[in-house]
Each structure stands twice: as C-alpha cells, then as structure tokens.
Design an enzyme around this catalytic site. Structure first.
Site, short mmCIF file in Angstrom:
data_model
loop_
_atom_site.label_atom_id
_atom_site.label_comp_id
_atom_site.label_asym_id
_atom_site.label_seq_id
_atom_site.Cartn_x
_atom_site.Cartn_y
_atom_site.Cartn_z
N CYS A 121 0.79 -1.23 0.00
CA CYS A 121 0.00 0.00 0.00
C CYS A 121 0.83 1.28 0.00
O CYS A 121 0.34 2.33 -0.42
CB CYS A 121 -0.95 0.00 1.19
SG CYS A 121 -2.12 -1.38 1.17
N HIS A 262 -3.95 7.12 0.70
CA HIS A 262 -4.20 5.72 0.37
C HIS A 262 -5.59 5.36 0.85
O HIS A 262 -5.98 5.69 1.98
CB HIS A 262 -3.15 4.83 1.03
CG HIS A 262 -3.54 3.39 1.07
ND1 HIS A 262 -3.89 2.69 -0.07
CD2 HIS A 262 -3.66 2.51 2.11
CE1 HIS A 262 -4.20 1.44 0.26
NE2 HIS A 262 -4.08 1.31 1.57
N ASN A 292 -10.12 -0.76 -1.96
CA ASN A 292 -8.72 -0.56 -1.60
C ASN A 292 -7.88 -1.26 -2.67
O ASN A 292 -7.83 -2.49 -2.73
CB ASN A 292 -8.45 -1.17 -0.21
CG ASN A 292 -7.00 -1.05 0.23
OD1 ASN A 292 -6.11 -0.81 -0.57
ND2 ASN A 292 -6.77 -1.24 1.52
#
Length: 331
Positions: A121, A262, A292
């Site tokens: 991430c 993020h 995500n």
C-alpha cells in the site's frame, strides 16, 4: 527538489462487482452474525466500499500498468521513448521472473532502466521517492512512476472482509526534472516496523513456506491480517506522516488544499482527518467505487481529481499511505 508531476493516468479493469453480487457468489458472509444486515449494508458502514474492479483470467498486473502508463504519457504530452527511467510498485507481479517493470518496458517498446519496488500500500510513495532520486542521479528529464496491483488474487474466496475491501487497478504519473521550479516534490517521509509485519501478511509461497498441495489446501497463499490493529495503526500513521511532510515543506496543514490518501477505508481517512483537525472535504475519498487497490490507490485518486478539474495552480497536496510491512510514508 524539482521533480514535477506533469501527467497522470489510471486504469481500472472493466469487470466490476457490487456488494450484492459478492454476497450472491458465496464469499462467507453470514447475515445472522451481522444482525440481519446485507453485505452491502455491512461494507458501506465499515469501509465505504460499494463497488470494486477485478481483473479477469488472463489479465495481469502488467496489462493494467500499461494502460495507466499510456494515459499518463498522453496527459503529459510525451512519448514513451522520452522516458529515461521507470519506477513501478507492485505486490502482485505477473510472474516471479521477469518482474513486471521489465514486462512494462517491453509493452511500451522502450529500453530505459526500469526497476520494481515491493511495498504494497505504500508502494507509490516509495516508488516516487526512489524514481525521483534515480531521475536526479541519472540526469534524465522524464521518469514514469507507477503502481499496479491485483490484490484480489491474494484474497481467500471465503474471506468476505478481504473480498469486499480490495479491488484491482493501476495508477501512474510522469515526473519532469525541472531545476529551479517552484512546483514539484517538496518533502517526503517513510518508515517501517518489521516487528509488526505479521499483522498483515501472506505466509505461504515464499522460501519459508514453499508452495505445496498442503499449503494451498490450507489457504496459506492468501492474505491474513489483524483488522483492529491495522485500523488504529493506519489512522495514526496517516496523520503522523502528513504532519511530518507539512513541517518539512514549511507548510501549515491549513494551507493544504487536498489530502490524497491511500484508500485503506473511508472511516480510516475520516478519523485521520479528525486527528489532524482538518475538514473532511479536503480528503479525497474514492474508495466507494474502486475499493482498496493497495499501491495504486493514491495515483488513481490523483488522476480522478486531475481529470475532474479539481486541481488549481498553486494547490498544495499531501499524499500519505500505510500498509503491509508494516510500512508508512507520505509525499
């Protein structure tokens, strides 16, 4: 620093899945344990995700990266052979070898130096920092920085939390080396805590646990994580890294026009906004229709607000991320 983003692009696979479609596929969700709520109700409350994109069989990480790269190059008004270095982040390579960065050079028809980072991430943050550094030391005008992940391939079929949270996609930016420019990358920070690495990990498939029939049957090739611990860590590090880069840039947080975070979860982003004492409206939230996407989530969100005309001359942006490793950072 004078590394200026002059082009953005992103790609999302054509195949989409709603929460209702996921529940109908039998992803292990039990309405009785959730007080009668549908998966759609549960996911919207917990993460904010309504829809996510998925690669189809035969489509890979490099294919998504190529689409995002071409769109970023077109936005910058340059050709692929103008690029002097490529920095690509992915957690989900097409193959163990060759790496996806090299596959991308072939697809683009270029022979410039390409390298790959594996930071999940936080991948776009780390790829941007290292890409800008190589751009400087190699003395090249343009660098292409990308993140591309198909994290759905690491989600257990019956893990409804993972299945509902994660989506696939790619995002890219073109960096131009512009010495003396008032624009560009002003500050960055990165950090990691390997002692907490198994809070979010994939145990099977490496040298410690090679692929075997038994490991696959046990689902060791799929992601495992401690949800509550990841949540608290994410809120803390998004806020902390945002404060650090603002201070290093000589900005107050109130000067920042956009926080392009993020997309770990809608509530994570909004809780970080509260911790920073900043209005929610300054935080880009697109997790509802992309999920995500791991490393690509920042450049995807950045390209969306760019193409929507939401960026003004002189805007100050902060781009924070946290994820597996455990790692965190911000631009």
């Amino acid at each position: 620093m004078s590394h200026v983003i002059v082009g953005t692009g992103h790609y999302l696979p054509e195949w989409t899945l709603t929460n209702d479609e996921l529940e109908a596929m039998g992803v292990g969700y039990d309405r009785a344990r959730s007080g009668g709520k549908s998966l759609d109700q549960w996911a919207i409350e917990r993460t904010g995700v309504r829809l996510r994109h998925r690669i189809r069989p035969g489509e890979g990480t490099s294919d998504m990266a190529l689409q995002a790269a071409e769109r970023a190059l077109a936005d910058a008004g340059i050709r692929a052979d103008d690029v002097g270095v490529i920095a690509l982040s992915t957690y989900t390579s097409d193959y163990l070898s060759p790496n996806t960065a090299n596959l991308l050079t072939s697809a683009l028809g270029v022979k410039c130096k390409a390298f790959q980072v594996d930071a999940a991430c936080t991948g776009f943050v780390e790829a941007t920092i290292t890409g800008a550094a190589l751009q400087h030391f190699m003395d090249v005008e343009y660098a292409l920085v990308l993140a591309s992940d198909a994290f759905s391939t690491h989600c257990a079929p019956k893990d409804f939390m993972a299945q509902s949270l994660f989506g696939d996609g790619a995002g890219a930016v073109v960096l131009k080396n512009m010495p003396g420019s008032p624009y560009g990358l002003k500050a960055h920070t990165v950090g990691s805590d390997g002692a907490r690495g198994k809070v979010l990990w994939i145990p099977g498939g490496g040298t410690k646990e090679p692929v075997t029939i038994e490991s696959v049957q046990a689902g060791r090739q799929y992601a495992q994580w401690m949800h509550k611990e990841v949540y608290a860590f994410a809120v803390e590090k998004v806020a902390e890294s945002s404060r650090i880069v603002a201070e290093r840039a000589g900005w107050s947080l109130d000067e920042v026009r956009w926080f392009v975070c993020h997309q770990a979860g809608r509530n994570i982003i909004l809780d970080a906004a509260k911790l920073l004492g900043q209005p929610q409206e300054k935080f880009v939230v697109n997790i509802d229709h992309v999920g995500n996407t791991s490393g690509p989530s920042i450049p995807i969100a950045l390209d969306e607000i760019n193409r929507a005309g939401k960026l003004r001359d002189g805007d100050k942006l902060i781009m924070p991320a946290m994820g597996a490793g455990l790692a965190w950072g911000a631009l």
